[in-house]
Design an enzyme around this catalytic site. Structure first.
Site, PDB file in Angstrom:
ATOM      1  CG  ASP A  73      -2.028   0.965   0.859  1.00  0.00           C
ATOM      2  OD1 ASP A  73      -3.318   0.543   0.935  1.00  0.00           O
ATOM      3  OD2 ASP A  73      -1.881   2.052   0.975  1.00  0.00           O
ATOM      4  N   GLY A 116     -15.544   3.071   3.552  1.00  0.00           N
ATOM      5  CA  GLY A 116     -14.222   3.676   3.255  1.00  0.00           C
ATOM      6  C   GLY A 116     -13.732   3.280   2.124  1.00  0.00           C
ATOM      7  CG  HIS A 134      -8.607  -2.843  -2.528  1.00  0.00           C
ATOM      8  ND1 HIS A 134      -9.471  -2.455  -3.256  1.00  0.00           N
ATOM      9  CD2 HIS A 134      -8.457  -2.106  -1.113  1.00  0.00           C
ATOM     10  CE1 HIS A 134      -9.992  -1.377  -2.589  1.00  0.00           C
ATOM     11  NE2 HIS A 134      -9.350  -1.174  -1.389  1.00  0.00           N
ATOM     12  CG  HIS A 144      -6.671  -2.876   3.004  1.00  0.00           C
ATOM     13  ND1 HIS A 144      -6.094  -1.684   2.865  1.00  0.00           N
ATOM     14  CD2 HIS A 144      -7.935  -2.702   2.549  1.00  0.00           C
ATOM     15  CE1 HIS A 144      -6.791  -0.999   2.219  1.00  0.00           C
ATOM     16  NE2 HIS A 144      -8.046  -1.442   1.989  1.00  0.00           N
TER      17      HIS A 144
END
Ligand code: AMP
Ligand code: ZN
Length: 115
Positions: free
Chosen positions: A31, A94, A101, A103
């Site tokens: 990220d 958010g 994706h 995280h």
């Protein structure tokens, strides 16, 4: 594949990223704005805008995405210490990038509940 999707472009190598894991179906990269010492995004090469758009045809892909994330956690050395997987969906979740994706967060103790 979506022409103007940031993460499709990253998966195709058209926009630079730091690779952590790659196979025929998934790509994982660091990220750009890490929220933890380990913060990796696992994406399917197939463009799906949001997790709530996934269909029953995507069920096995979503399962394999978790297994790819496990491989990332092992490679990053956080499998034993622990980690969190997170998928954001739409505004209240958010979500900023509309290509699924996962995280992978770890390397420190993570608080709960998330902010
Ligand atoms: P989300 O808020 O769940 O949609 O997460 C999007 C994530 O993508 C954020 O954590 C961003 O920091 C990250 N991000 C955005 N652009 C890039 C990029 N070019 N390379 C790596 N990560 C990115
Ligand atoms: Zn995409």
């Amino acid at each position: 594949m979506a022409e103007d999707c940031l993460f499709c472009k990253i998966a195709r190598g058209e926009i630079p990223s730091t690779e952590v894991y790659s196979d025929d179906e998934f790509y994982a990269f660091r990220d750009i704005n890490p929220a933890a010492p380990v913060h990796v995004l696992v994406i399917p090469r197939k463009h799906i805008a949001r997790i709530s758009d996934a269909s029953v045809d995507d069920a096995s892909l979503l399962g394999r995405m978790l297994l790819a994330a496990n491989e990332v956690a092992r490679k990053e050395g956080i499998a034993e210490s622990g980690f969190r997987y997170a998928i954001s969906c739409n505004k209240d979740g958010g979500q900023l990038v509309f290509h699924i994706h996962l995280h992978v967060l770890g390397g420190r103790e993570l608080g709960w509940p998330p902010g």
